[in-house]
Design a protein around this motif. Structure first.
Motif, PDB file in Angstrom:
ATOM      1  N   MET A 308     -24.920  -9.951  -9.712  1.00 30.93           N
ATOM      2  CA  MET A 308     -26.103 -10.212  -8.890  1.00 30.93           C
ATOM      3  C   MET A 308     -27.078  -9.046  -8.908  1.00 30.93           C
ATOM      4  O   MET A 308     -28.292  -9.233  -8.836  1.00 30.93           O
ATOM      5  N   THR A 309     -26.549  -7.819  -9.013  1.00 32.02           N
ATOM      6  CA  THR A 309     -27.413  -6.648  -9.065  1.00 32.02           C
ATOM      7  C   THR A 309     -28.291  -6.704 -10.303  1.00 32.02           C
ATOM      8  O   THR A 309     -29.508  -6.456 -10.241  1.00 32.02           O
ATOM      9  N   ALA A 312     -30.786  -9.808 -10.144  1.00 37.32           N
ATOM     10  CA  ALA A 312     -31.895  -9.655  -9.196  1.00 37.32           C
ATOM     11  C   ALA A 312     -33.009  -8.789  -9.767  1.00 37.32           C
ATOM     12  O   ALA A 312     -34.184  -8.994  -9.450  1.00 37.32           O
ATOM     13  N   ARG A 336     -22.489 -17.779  -5.721  1.00 36.25           N
ATOM     14  CA  ARG A 336     -23.400 -16.676  -6.012  1.00 36.25           C
ATOM     15  C   ARG A 336     -24.364 -16.972  -7.148  1.00 36.25           C
ATOM     16  O   ARG A 336     -25.490 -16.480  -7.152  1.00 36.25           O
ATOM     17  N   ILE A 337     -23.940 -17.771  -8.115  1.00 31.98           N
ATOM     18  CA  ILE A 337     -24.869 -18.124  -9.193  1.00 31.98           C
ATOM     19  C   ILE A 337     -26.012 -18.961  -8.630  1.00 31.98           C
ATOM     20  O   ILE A 337     -27.190 -18.692  -8.879  1.00 31.98           O
ATOM     21  N   VAL A 340     -28.366 -16.828  -6.272  1.00 36.77           N
ATOM     22  CA  VAL A 340     -29.281 -15.963  -7.007  1.00 36.77           C
ATOM     23  C   VAL A 340     -30.389 -16.788  -7.659  1.00 36.77           C
ATOM     24  O   VAL A 340     -31.574 -16.451  -7.574  1.00 36.77           O
ATOM     25  N   GLU A 353     -29.800 -22.054 -15.240  1.00 34.36           N
ATOM     26  CA  GLU A 353     -28.477 -21.893 -14.644  1.00 34.36           C
ATOM     27  C   GLU A 353     -27.478 -22.822 -15.312  1.00 34.36           C
ATOM     28  O   GLU A 353     -27.768 -23.989 -15.562  1.00 34.36           O
ATOM     29  N   ARG A 377     -23.683  -9.083  -0.827  1.00 35.43           N
ATOM     30  CA  ARG A 377     -24.136  -8.708  -2.172  1.00 35.43           C
ATOM     31  C   ARG A 377     -25.482  -9.358  -2.523  1.00 35.43           C
ATOM     32  O   ARG A 377     -26.288  -8.770  -3.251  1.00 35.43           O
ATOM     33  N   ILE A 378     -25.724 -10.553  -2.019  1.00 31.98           N
ATOM     34  CA  ILE A 378     -27.049 -11.157  -2.204  1.00 31.98           C
ATOM     35  C   ILE A 378     -28.103 -10.289  -1.522  1.00 31.98           C
ATOM     36  O   ILE A 378     -29.157  -9.977  -2.093  1.00 31.98           O
ATOM     37  N   ALA A 381     -28.546  -6.816  -3.430  1.00 34.60           N
ATOM     38  CA  ALA A 381     -29.141  -6.965  -4.765  1.00 34.60           C
ATOM     39  C   ALA A 381     -30.645  -7.231  -4.680  1.00 34.60           C
ATOM     40  O   ALA A 381     -31.446  -6.609  -5.398  1.00 34.60           O
TER      41      ALA A 381
END
Length: 427
Positions: A308-309, A312, A336-337, A340, A353, A377-378, A381
């Motif tokens: 994610m980092t 982003a 998470r996919i 993001v 995606e 983490r979202i 990022a």
């Protein structure tokens, strides 16, 4: 790409590794005697794990400033009955039931709605095959109850395609089983976390070997150990990425070439994207070069907590970036996919995606409020993306969710980047 001005060569203050803190806490609980964990991470997840251990009858004494924890284990699994609250901590829900199953009693584990949504079937099935009486919600999730009378050990096959945490939980409990444990882990994801687990188990005295895809753990008891917790490499990814997108230099001391954490490999992704990277014996430094290169395809399956980092900040690159091998990230605190992708699209960025991949195209982020999905983490990022965007472009709907692993994230970012304006951290 807009630079954010800061003094060159800043040193980041990254808290201890969550993964090491919670693994070491469980190993200390399983060892005979008192272990001392120095510089543990103090966050929502680690405090939930520590509280869960005390709920299982494990004595834990923390210093007043929480810079050291003393954990006294009895060299065996817990005894008695207990209701254990895991809050949002996936490590608690996956590491503690195997430990409890090596003891005697009835132990019920439950957690937040977010944690209840995460799968447990492979772990529950494995514990049943090893001799535990396990009941879960619909056979697949929390709440989970273990009626324990010890575990037999022996040979099992474990589906490890959804998470490496099931395997970690079984391995750490293995020295407390009646006979050695042999595990064949099918389709294992996030292998570096297993390497970390094995290294820590050996540090506490366990005998672990591997041959032809099978891990074997003997019944030699754990011994109490003093351990200094290194900084969290997953968390460090945000300040390293911030250096890359702002053309500055950030050093994280305590994270060097001998780190136990596979997520330090994230800096190699930044190197591919054009940043200068130096991994030394005791520290890692990243320097942004003023531009971010794209045009590459990268498998981040083994370091998926950091994908994610990279995703982003990918809009700032000069060509598309594709990240693959991350299908299991759909089963974390959020999908998470999808999270993001939707946030980038909301910011006007073109995204493609797939089941286990994401491609991010270059673009200038439009003002958007990021949907964090209560996922730390979202939030972290996309905050990094905001450093390189026009002021106020990126805001978060839940800035306080970073407390899961880095309660002081916004304060530290402001110290490193004085132009950064932290958002209110009220839930």
């Amino acid at each position: 790409m807009t630079r954010t001005t800061t003094s060159p060569g800043r040193t980041a203050r990254i808290p201890g590794s969550k993964s090491i803190t919670n693994r070491a806490a469980l190993l200390a609980a399983a060892a005979q005697g008192t272990s001392r964990l120095r510089a543990p991470l103090v966050s929502d997840d680690t405090l939930a794990f520590r509280t869960a251990l005390t709920g299982l009858g494990v004595p834990v004494r923390a210093t007043d400033d929480d810079t050291s924890w003393e954990i006294t284990g009895g060299g065996r699994g817990p005894t008695g009955d207990a209701d254990v609250w895991c809050n949002d901590a996936g490590t608690a829900a996956r590491f503690l039931p195997p430990f409890a199953a090596t003891g005697t009693g009835r132990f019920t584990f439950d957690g937040s709605p977010q944690l209840r949504a995460r799968p447990l079937r492979p772990l529950a099935d494995a514990l049943t095959r090893l001799g535990a009486d396990v009941r879960t919600e619909s056979g697949a999730s929390l709440p989970l109850t273990v009626r324990a009378s010890g575990l037999d050990g022996g040979r099992i096959e474990l589906d490890s395609s959804l998470s490496s945490q099931y395997l970690t939980g079984l391995l750490m409990a293995a020295p407390l089983m009646r006979t050695p444990l042999e595990v064949g882990a099918r389709d294992l994801v996030s292998r570096p976390y297993i390497d970390m687990t094995i290294a820590l188990m050996r540090r506490f005295g366990a005998e672990v070997s591997e041959s032809d895809g099978t891990l074997r753990v003997g019944t030699r008891p754990y011994r109490a150990t003093d351990l200094h917790i290194e900084p969290d490499a997953s968390t460090a990814s945000y300040v390293f990425a911030a250096a890359a997108v702002t053309g500055t230099t950030i050093t994280v001391p305590g994270l060097g070439r001998d780190s136990l954490q596979g997520d330090l490999r994230f800096v190699e992704a930044l190197r591919k994207a054009g940043a200068d990277v130096e991994i030394g014996a005791d520290a890692t430094t990243v320097t942004g070069t003023g531009r971010l290169r794209g045009g590459f395809d990268l498998d981040m399956g083994e370091i998926s907590d950091t994908f994610m980092t990279l995703a982003a900040i990918a809009p700032l690159a000069d060509a598309p970036v594709t990240i693959r091998g991350i299908g299991h990230a759909r089963l974390k605190e959020s999908d998470r996919i999808a999270a993001v992708a939707k946030n980038l699209v909301a910011a006007g960025i073109r995204v493609e995606e797939g089941r286990d991949r994401i491609t991010v195209h270059p673009g200038v982020p439009a003002p958007t409020r990021i949907a964090c999905h209560r996922d730390h983490r979202i939030a972290m990022a996309f905050t990094v993306l905001g450093l390189a965007a026009a002021p106020g472009t990126i805001t978060l709907d839940d800035p306080a969710c970073v407390g899961k692993t880095f309660p002081g994230f916004h304060t530290e970012l402001r110290r490193l980047f004085p132009a950064y304006e932290p958002q209110e951290e009220h839930r």
